[in-house]
Design a protein around this motif. Structure first.
Motif, PDB file in Angstrom:
ATOM      1  N   THR A   1       2.845  -2.832   3.942  1.00 12.23           N
ATOM      2  CA  THR A   1       1.508  -2.994   4.475  1.00 12.23           C
ATOM      3  C   THR A   1       0.787  -3.610   3.031  1.00 12.23           C
ATOM      4  O   THR A   1       0.857  -3.021   2.195  1.00 12.23           O
ATOM      5  CB  THR A   1       0.710  -1.992   4.773  1.00 12.23           C
ATOM      6  OG1 THR A   1       1.510  -1.160   5.766  1.00 12.23           O
ATOM      7  CG2 THR A   1      -0.632  -2.249   5.459  1.00 12.23           C
TER       8      THR A   1
ATOM      9  N   GLU B   1      -2.690  -5.690   1.231  1.00  9.57           N
ATOM     10  CA  GLU B   1      -4.205  -5.892   1.616  1.00  9.57           C
ATOM     11  C   GLU B   1      -4.438  -7.185   0.756  1.00  9.57           C
ATOM     12  O   GLU B   1      -4.031  -7.071  -0.691  1.00  9.57           O
ATOM     13  CB  GLU B   1      -5.040  -5.096   1.037  1.00  9.57           C
ATOM     14  CG  GLU B   1      -5.309  -3.875   2.145  1.00  9.57           C
ATOM     15  CD  GLU B   1      -5.945  -4.002   3.209  1.00  9.57           C
ATOM     16  OE1 GLU B   1      -6.908  -5.054   3.196  1.00  9.57           O
ATOM     17  OE2 GLU B   1      -5.740  -3.583   4.154  1.00  9.57           O
TER      18      GLU B   1
ATOM     19  N   LEU C   1       0.900  -1.211  -0.176  1.00 13.02           N
ATOM     20  CA  LEU C   1      -0.087  -0.017   0.059  1.00 13.02           C
ATOM     21  C   LEU C   1       0.821   1.356   0.011  1.00 13.02           C
ATOM     22  O   LEU C   1       0.288   2.371  -0.467  1.00 13.02           O
ATOM     23  CB  LEU C   1      -0.968   0.005   1.153  1.00 13.02           C
ATOM     24  CG  LEU C   1      -2.008  -1.370   1.297  1.00 13.02           C
ATOM     25  CD1 LEU C   1      -2.867  -0.944   2.346  1.00 13.02           C
ATOM     26  CD2 LEU C   1      -2.813  -1.081   0.065  1.00 13.02           C
TER      27      LEU C   1
ATOM     28  N   THR D   1      -5.279  -7.538   6.200  1.00  8.07           N
ATOM     29  CA  THR D   1      -4.317  -6.772   6.504  1.00  8.07           C
ATOM     30  C   THR D   1      -3.174  -7.175   6.750  1.00  8.07           C
ATOM     31  O   THR D   1      -3.280  -7.604   8.075  1.00  8.07           O
ATOM     32  CB  THR D   1      -4.589  -5.229   6.918  1.00  8.07           C
ATOM     33  OG1 THR D   1      -5.664  -4.515   6.548  1.00  8.07           O
ATOM     34  CG2 THR D   1      -3.385  -4.265   7.069  1.00  8.07           C
TER      35      THR D   1
END
Length: 160
Positions: free
Chosen positions: A92, A94, A65, A99
């Motif tokens: 990070t 997804e 992200l 997450t």
């Protein structure tokens, strides 16, 4: 003559008859598939990432992200690398509605740990395909700093 004299014997026989393998062979011998395998590709399989470097993790989990435009980007800038020596950088991800925060050493590219974010430990263990007794990694709850009685995720650390 006592009509209930043979009742225990009849009940015993009917119980034995009921337990004589009335299931068919496919129910008994059907192979069980583990979560996160080819049978369920949308499920996370965090144990398969143990021992991988951040570049290999990115290939599996996709693009992080973080972007290059942010203060904390995909990788540290030369100035950030100089001041932090690349230690404890994060990406990070997804994936499958979850997450995952991955901490790694930007200099060596070695992944230090992965945190699956959430508050239900059993659900997180299932979603990440994690087991508490795995020889390759350790699973630790991440305490919620606002509420000491709950968690904010589970952390997987490689034993290697």
């Amino acid at each position: 003559m006592r009509p209930f004299r043979y009742l225990p014997f009849v009940l015993l026989l009917s119980g034995v008859a009921a337990c004589t393998g009335s299931q068919n062979a496919t129910e008994n011998s059907a192979p069980r598939t583990e979560q996160g395998t080819a049978a369920n590709p949308s499920q996370l399989d965090l144990p398969s990432l143990v021992g991988k470097n951040i570049d290999q993790v990115r290939r599996v989990l996709g693009t992080p992200l973080e972007t290059k435009d942010e203060a904390i980007g995909l990788d540290p800038t030369p100035e950030q690398m100089k001041s932090t020596k690349g230690a404890d950088w994060i990406n990070t991800f997804e994936r499958s509605g979850s997450t995952i925060v991955v901490t790694y050493n930007a200099k060596s590219r070695k992944v230090l740990d992965m945190v699956l974010i959430g508050s239900d430990e059993d659900e997180l263990m299932r979603r990440g395909n994690l087991v508490m007794t795995a020889p390759e990694y350790i699973v630790l709850p991440v305490p919620d700093p606002k509420n000491k009685q709950s968690i904010s995720g589970v952390r997987m650390v490689s034993r290697r």
